[in-house]
Design a protein around this motif. Structure first.
Motif, PDB file in Angstrom:
ATOM      1  N   VAL A  32       0.948   2.514  -3.498  1.00  0.00           N
ATOM      2  CA  VAL A  32      -0.296   3.207  -3.838  1.00  0.00           C
ATOM      3  C   VAL A  32      -0.300   4.589  -3.203  1.00  0.00           C
ATOM      4  N   TYR A  37      -5.390  -0.721  -2.360  1.00  0.00           N
ATOM      5  CA  TYR A  37      -4.488  -1.866  -2.474  1.00  0.00           C
ATOM      6  C   TYR A  37      -5.247  -3.172  -2.222  1.00  0.00           C
ATOM      7  N   ALA A  63       0.825  -1.206   0.000  1.00  0.00           N
ATOM      8  CA  ALA A  63       0.000   0.000   0.000  1.00  0.00           C
ATOM      9  C   ALA A  63       0.858   1.254   0.000  1.00  0.00           C
TER      10      ALA A  63
END
Length: 119
Positions: A59, A109, A56
Motif C-alpha cells: 500500500v 491496509y 502495508a
C-alpha cells in the motif's frame, strides 16, 4: 465508505472511535510505529500476528508511486524542467512525507483486511 473515512482519520475500522496510533504526531519518529494491541474503545485486535502489517508495504508503494505520478503530471507541463529538479522535488517530497505515508498505508491496509475478512 465509512471504512475509508475511518482509515483516513486513522481510527479503528470496526468502531471508528479508537485511535490506531499511540502518538498522534507522525513526525515523532521514536513512536512512529507504536500501535496499541487492541482498540481502546471496542477491543478489536489490531495486530493478529507478528508481521501483520507486512502487506502495508505494498500500500505504501502504491501511495508513493501515485504521489510521484500526480506530481509529475502537474510539474512537467507547467515548467518543462529537466530531470534533476524533478527528481530533487520528488525525493524531498517522499522524505518529508514518509511518516504520513507509513501511517496511512497501515491504516488503509487494516481497513482493507477488515473489509475482506469481516471480523
Amino acid at each position: 465508505m465509512s471504512l475509508i473515512i475511518n482509515a483516513l482519520k486513522l481510527k479503528c475500522p470496526r468502531c471508528g472511535i479508537g485511535n490506531l496510533f499511540k502518538n498522534p504526531n507522525p513526525y515523532h519518529l521514536k513512536t512512529l510505529f507504536d500501535m496499541p494491541r487492541y482498540c481502546d474503545h471496542c477491543k478489536f485486535d489490531l495486530e493478529n500476528e507478528p508481521g501483520y502489517y507486512f502487506g502495508a508495504m505494498y500500500v505504501s508503494y502504491g501511495l508513493t508511486v501515485g504521489m510521484i505520478i500526480v506530481n509529475e503530471l502537474w510539474m512537467f507541463p507547467l515548467w518543462h524542467w529537466s530531470l534533476f529538479p524533478q527528481l530533487s522535488i520528488n525525493s524531498l517530497m517522499i522524505i518529508f512525507l514518509s511518516p504520513l505515508i507509513i501511517r496511512y498505508s497501515r491504516s488503509l491496509y487494516l481497513a482493507l483486511l477488515f473489509r475482506i475478512l469481516k471480523k
